[in-house]
Design a protein around this motif. Sequence first.
Motif, PDB file in Angstrom:
ATOM      1  N   UNK A 138       4.726  -0.230  -2.422  1.00 36.33           N
ATOM      2  CA  UNK A 138       4.043   0.485  -1.857  1.00 36.33           C
ATOM      3  C   UNK A 138       3.418  -0.076  -0.291  1.00 36.33           C
ATOM      4  N   UNK A 139       2.974  -0.364   0.918  1.00 37.56           N
ATOM      5  CA  UNK A 139       3.052  -0.979   2.024  1.00 37.56           C
ATOM      6  C   UNK A 139       1.856  -0.644   1.842  1.00 37.56           C
ATOM      7  N   UNK A 140      -0.108  -0.843   2.269  1.00 39.21           N
ATOM      8  CA  UNK A 140      -1.042  -0.500   1.947  1.00 39.21           C
ATOM      9  C   UNK A 140      -1.949  -1.979   3.019  1.00 39.21           C
ATOM     10  N   UNK A 141      -3.199  -0.896   3.210  1.00 38.01           N
ATOM     11  CA  UNK A 141      -3.629  -1.051   4.745  1.00 38.01           C
ATOM     12  C   UNK A 141      -5.344  -1.254   3.859  1.00 38.01           C
ATOM     13  N   UNK A 142      -6.230  -2.297   4.375  1.00 39.68           N
ATOM     14  CA  UNK A 142      -7.044  -2.334   3.530  1.00 39.68           C
ATOM     15  C   UNK A 142      -8.510  -3.000   4.884  1.00 39.68           C
ATOM     16  N   UNK A 143      -9.575  -2.830   4.310  1.00 38.22           N
ATOM     17  CA  UNK A 143     -10.208  -3.628   5.990  1.00 38.22           C
ATOM     18  C   UNK A 143     -11.640  -2.852   5.261  1.00 38.22           C
ATOM     19  N   UNK A 192       1.213   3.663   1.501  1.00 41.28           N
ATOM     20  CA  UNK A 192       2.118   4.747   1.903  1.00 41.28           C
ATOM     21  C   UNK A 192       3.112   4.204   0.371  1.00 41.28           C
ATOM     22  N   UNK A 193       3.570   4.800  -0.812  1.00 43.19           N
ATOM     23  CA  UNK A 193       4.532   4.836  -2.007  1.00 43.19           C
ATOM     24  C   UNK A 193       5.941   5.913  -2.227  1.00 43.19           C
ATOM     25  N   UNK A 194       6.496   4.721  -2.847  1.00 43.07           N
ATOM     26  CA  UNK A 194       7.590   5.092  -2.948  1.00 43.07           C
ATOM     27  C   UNK A 194       7.848   5.437  -4.915  1.00 43.07           C
ATOM     28  N   UNK A 195       9.210   6.115  -5.030  1.00 38.89           N
ATOM     29  CA  UNK A 195       8.730   5.900  -6.131  1.00 38.89           C
ATOM     30  C   UNK A 195       7.841   6.593  -7.370  1.00 38.89           C
ATOM     31  N   UNK A 197      10.584   9.735   4.750  1.00 41.37           N
ATOM     32  CA  UNK A 197      10.480   8.596   5.078  1.00 41.37           C
ATOM     33  C   UNK A 197      10.628   7.794   5.941  1.00 41.37           C
ATOM     34  N   UNK A 198      10.001   6.604   6.449  1.00 42.62           N
ATOM     35  CA  UNK A 198       9.933   6.212   8.152  1.00 42.62           C
ATOM     36  C   UNK A 198      12.009   5.377   7.801  1.00 42.62           C
ATOM     37  N   UNK A 199      11.722   4.584   6.665  1.00 44.94           N
ATOM     38  CA  UNK A 199      13.062   3.880   6.855  1.00 44.94           C
ATOM     39  C   UNK A 199      14.411   4.642   6.603  1.00 44.94           C
ATOM     40  N   UNK A 235      10.830  11.218   0.445  1.00 50.62           N
ATOM     41  CA  UNK A 235       9.846  11.275   0.583  1.00 50.62           C
ATOM     42  C   UNK A 235       9.179  10.434   0.225  1.00 50.62           C
ATOM     43  N   UNK A 236       7.699   9.875   1.091  1.00 50.84           N
ATOM     44  CA  UNK A 236       6.900   8.539   0.091  1.00 50.84           C
ATOM     45  C   UNK A 236       5.513   9.498   0.047  1.00 50.84           C
TER      46      UNK A 236
END
Length: 139
Positions: A21-26, A37-40, A50-52, A84-85
């Motif tokens: 995963x790639x995650x942002x927090x604010x 965004x999560x994979x698997x 999937x953007x990659x 997909x993600x």
Amino acid sequence: MPEISVGIRDIGGTSINGAEYIVANKKFSNLDITLGLGWGALSSFAEFDNPFVLLNSGFSKRVSNQKASSTGKFSANNFFRGEKVGLFGGISYQFEDFPIVAHLELNPNRYDFDIDKGALEPSSKWTVGFDWGLPVIGR
């Protein structure tokens, strides 16, 4: 600026719960927002391509490796792969006058493996919850 994290779950396991995963927090005062965004396993409710794949078409293929004999094997060839993600995230709000935090979460995991083993199927990918902290005596 938001805090950003990249993570990998079940890095040396059977990949039953494997996810990246790639995650942002604010945080804004009493409001805490997370979006990722999560994979698997975190792409069961896949929302986006999937953007990659734009970098390399090999990112579109993810190999399922759900055997007990594969436990402990490092499967880097699956990291951030899949057609997909899934989108995940949450919002938490800490009430000022009460020791209560309200949560709204979006979970992209359908728990297919668990359901196949007899677990209940989630009725929604949305979850609502509350944390209630008892006041500390003597403050």
